[in-house]
Scaffold this motif. Structure first.
Motif, short mmCIF file in Angstrom:
data_model
loop_
_atom_site.label_atom_id
_atom_site.label_comp_id
_atom_site.label_asym_id
_atom_site.label_seq_id
_atom_site.Cartn_x
_atom_site.Cartn_y
_atom_site.Cartn_z
N LEU A 1 0.59 -1.34 0.11
CA LEU A 1 -0.06 -0.04 -0.10
C LEU A 1 0.89 1.22 -0.12
O LEU A 1 0.50 2.33 -0.57
CB LEU A 1 -0.93 0.15 1.00
N ALA A 2 2.17 1.15 0.33
CA ALA A 2 2.87 2.49 0.85
C ALA A 2 3.43 2.73 -0.64
O ALA A 2 3.97 2.09 -1.50
CB ALA A 2 3.93 2.24 1.66
N SER A 3 3.70 4.33 -0.63
CA SER A 3 4.32 5.05 -1.57
C SER A 3 5.12 6.23 -1.27
O SER A 3 3.99 7.24 -0.63
CB SER A 3 3.37 5.25 -2.75
N ALA A 4 6.27 6.50 -1.39
CA ALA A 4 6.88 7.77 -0.99
C ALA A 4 6.49 8.80 -1.71
O ALA A 4 6.66 10.06 -1.48
CB ALA A 4 8.38 7.37 -0.97
N LYS B 1 2.53 8.06 2.19
CA LYS B 1 3.56 8.34 2.59
C LYS B 1 3.92 8.13 3.89
O LYS B 1 5.18 7.52 4.41
CB LYS B 1 3.89 10.01 2.47
N LEU B 2 3.23 8.10 4.91
CA LEU B 2 3.39 7.72 6.18
C LEU B 2 3.65 6.17 6.16
O LEU B 2 4.59 5.85 6.92
CB LEU B 2 2.16 8.17 7.23
N ALA B 3 2.93 5.39 5.40
CA ALA B 3 3.17 4.04 5.45
C ALA B 3 4.55 3.83 5.15
O ALA B 3 4.98 2.82 5.57
CB ALA B 3 1.95 3.51 4.54
N SER B 4 4.90 4.37 3.97
CA SER B 4 6.47 4.09 3.19
C SER B 4 7.31 4.42 4.37
O SER B 4 8.11 3.60 4.65
CB SER B 4 6.41 5.05 2.03
N PHE C 1 7.28 4.98 7.83
CA PHE C 1 7.11 4.31 9.26
C PHE C 1 7.47 2.78 8.80
O PHE C 1 8.18 2.28 9.65
CB PHE C 1 5.91 4.67 9.85
N SER C 2 6.89 2.28 7.84
CA SER C 2 7.22 0.86 7.58
C SER C 2 8.81 0.66 7.34
O SER C 2 9.13 -0.45 7.62
CB SER C 2 6.44 0.33 6.35
N GLN C 3 9.36 1.27 6.79
CA GLN C 3 10.79 1.50 6.56
C GLN C 3 11.42 1.26 7.74
O GLN C 3 12.26 0.46 8.29
CB GLN C 3 11.48 2.59 5.89
N ALA C 4 11.12 2.16 8.71
CA ALA C 4 11.43 2.20 10.19
C ALA C 4 11.40 0.85 10.70
O ALA C 4 11.92 0.16 11.59
CB ALA C 4 11.12 3.30 10.92
N LEU C 5 10.13 0.18 10.77
CA LEU C 5 9.58 -0.87 11.45
C LEU C 5 10.37 -1.87 10.68
O LEU C 5 10.84 -3.02 11.59
CB LEU C 5 8.22 -0.91 11.35
N PHE C 6 10.57 -2.15 9.49
CA PHE C 6 11.19 -3.18 8.90
C PHE C 6 12.83 -3.05 9.40
O PHE C 6 13.28 -4.28 9.81
CB PHE C 6 11.46 -2.97 7.47
N CYS C 7 13.35 -2.08 9.54
CA CYS C 7 14.75 -1.72 9.99
C CYS C 7 14.95 -2.31 11.65
O CYS C 7 15.90 -2.87 11.92
CB CYS C 7 15.24 -0.33 9.87
N LYS C 8 14.00 -2.02 12.21
CA LYS C 8 13.78 -2.42 13.67
C LYS C 8 13.74 -3.83 13.91
O LYS C 8 14.36 -4.77 14.66
CB LYS C 8 12.43 -1.76 14.20
N ALA C 9 12.84 -4.41 12.89
CA ALA C 9 12.68 -6.01 12.98
C ALA C 9 13.88 -6.85 12.53
O ALA C 9 14.17 -7.76 13.12
CB ALA C 9 11.45 -6.15 12.05
N THR C 10 14.68 -6.16 11.84
CA THR C 10 15.65 -6.92 11.18
C THR C 10 16.98 -6.46 11.87
O THR C 10 18.07 -6.81 11.39
CB THR C 10 15.91 -6.41 9.59
#
Length: 437
Positions: A88-91, A98-101, A103-112
């Motif tokens: 769903l996300a797009s910068a 944009k929020l999804a894009s 913040f999901s990048q930050a969540l992905f980096c947190k998870a990994t």
């Protein structure tokens, strides 16, 4: 073209176990702009002003669910939600995308556990592509369409001019991220005084992340403008710092016969939390006539040990900021995209980096904002608050009339609060204050 750390491909997450139902739900959300209730349920259902989970705001609901799954270490839930967000996300989309894009990048980096690598890579790319002209255009355009930064400039300049009135040798120590766009107005005000024009020494404090070529261009422009205004002027740069906490009184070159003002706009939050009290006390040793402090109104410190609470506050603040950008800029604005990329790095720093070091992946800076009342408690250990005069308040109100509806000025509430608040749609977003020893 942006350098993309968060690759928008489902295979990047190795989501081979994501079922077709998740795919259908993502398509349904994209078509209807609403999350399915079974996947986006959340206990945060308030629809009050500033709530990023209001009607039609699907991104915050999915993101919060993902943050909760991260805190609970629910790997299958994390994978599923990140996959949906990725779909769903797009910068380059609307505010929700944009929020999804970002913040999901930050969540992905947190998870990994890739936060530090991603942050440093993005910062390196930003530094290589930075030029004085691009930064200048971004800042000036932002000031044209929004009072987010000019609010602090007007309030601080007013307090500085009043505190240094009648002095013949002025020394302003500028610890900020404004590229000196604040000072032409002050120089003009000094030039039009009825008494003799004072001498002004401006010392700009930067870290090594700001390229020397940028500061060289700023120096030339400031010196040229000062000559045009007829103001005797010196320009100094303190730039060999990796962290602002390293700054010392000796590096600033304060002379006994100078009237000193310290200007901190968006600066104190860049200091790691554990070092902030020491820096405040160092500023006190300079014997300034006034210290002006402007910070964004958010708290990323008190919930450092609670990831979900910290995430909620970060999401609340940046949802407001992104909404403001969306309503202020044209959709195709390059300056808006540059501001959003800066936000993306800040979000990544707060949510995905080493929280034990103040939330910064970099050795240079932190992004842990504090609210005005928190700064008041910290600053009162070394300084006393200075109320803004009626003239300064009137100047700020006149400034806000130049911008679109939605902006307003709020005076402090209660004895434990000082300064002025800029609000966007009744939500406080920036705090400005003045202090004396």
């Amino acid at each position: 073209m942006d350098t993309v750390i968060y690759n928008p491909k489902p295979s990047y997450f190795m989501y081979s176990n994501v079922n077709q139902q998740g795919n259908d739900q993502a398509v349904d959300m994209r078509n209807n702009n609403q999350p399915p209730a079974s996947q986006a349920s959340t206990s945060h259902s308030s629809e009050s002003a500033g709530d990023p989970c209001g009607p039609g705001k699907w991104a915050a609901r999915l993101l919060r669910d993902c943050a909760k799954a991260l805190s609970e270490k629910d790997s299958s839930r994390i994978h599923h939600l990140l996959w949906m967000l990725n779909e769903l996300a797009s910068a380059y989309g609307d505010c929700e995308q944009k929020l999804a894009s970002h913040f999901s990048q930050a969540l992905f980096c947190k998870a990994t556990e890739m936060g530090e690598l991603c942050f440093n890579t993005l910062s390196s790319v930003a530094e290589r592509s930075r030029s004085f002209e691009s930064a200048r255009k971004m800042i000036l355009k932002f000031q044209e369409v929004s009072p987010w930064t000019t609010f602090g400039h007007v309030a601080s300049n007013g307090a500085i001019l009043e505190a240094l009135d009648g002095e013949s040798k002025l020394h302003i120590i500028d610890i900020s991220n404004t590229f000196c766009t604040q000072w032409p107005t002050l120089l003009e005000a000094l030039a039009t005084r009825n008494d003799e024009t004072p001498r002004l020494k401006l010392t700009v404090v930067t870290t090594v992340s700001m390229e020397r070529s940028v500061m060289k261009e700023i120096r030339q422009r400031m010196e040229k403008f000062a000559r045009l205004m007829g103001v005797p002027f010196e320009f100094h740069v303190v730039s060999e710092l990796y962290r602002l906490a390293e700054l010392t009184k000796e590096e600033l070159g304060v002379q006994d016969d100078e009237a000193v003002a310290v200007n901190c706009i968006g600066a104190l939050r860049r200091i790691n939390v554990k070092d902030r009290d020491a820096v405040v006390h160092m500023l006190h040793t300079l014997g300034p006539k006034v210290v002006t402090v402007v910070e964004e109104e958010a708290d990323f410190t008190s919930s450092m040990d609670d990831f979900v609470k910290c995430f909620d506050e970060c999401l609340r603040f940046y949802a407001l900021f992104f909404e403001m950008l969306e309503e202020s800029f044209l959709p195709t604005s390059n300056e808006r995209l540059m501001l959003e990329r800066e936000c993306s790095r800040s979000i990544l720093s707060v949510l995905a980096c080493d929280e034990g070091d103040g939330g910064s992946c970099s050795t240079e800076e932190s992004e842990r904002r504090e609210r005005g009342r928190q700064w008041c408690d910290r600053l009162k250990e070394a300084f006393s608050p200075v109320g803004f005069s009626d003239d300064v308040v009137d100047d700020v109100r006149a400034l806000l009339k130049r911008y679109r509806a939605g902006w307003s000025l709020v005076l402090p509430q209660g004895d434990d609060d000082s300064g002025l608040y800029l609000t966007w749609k009744e939500e406080p977003v920036v705090w400005a204050s003045a202090w004396k020893p």
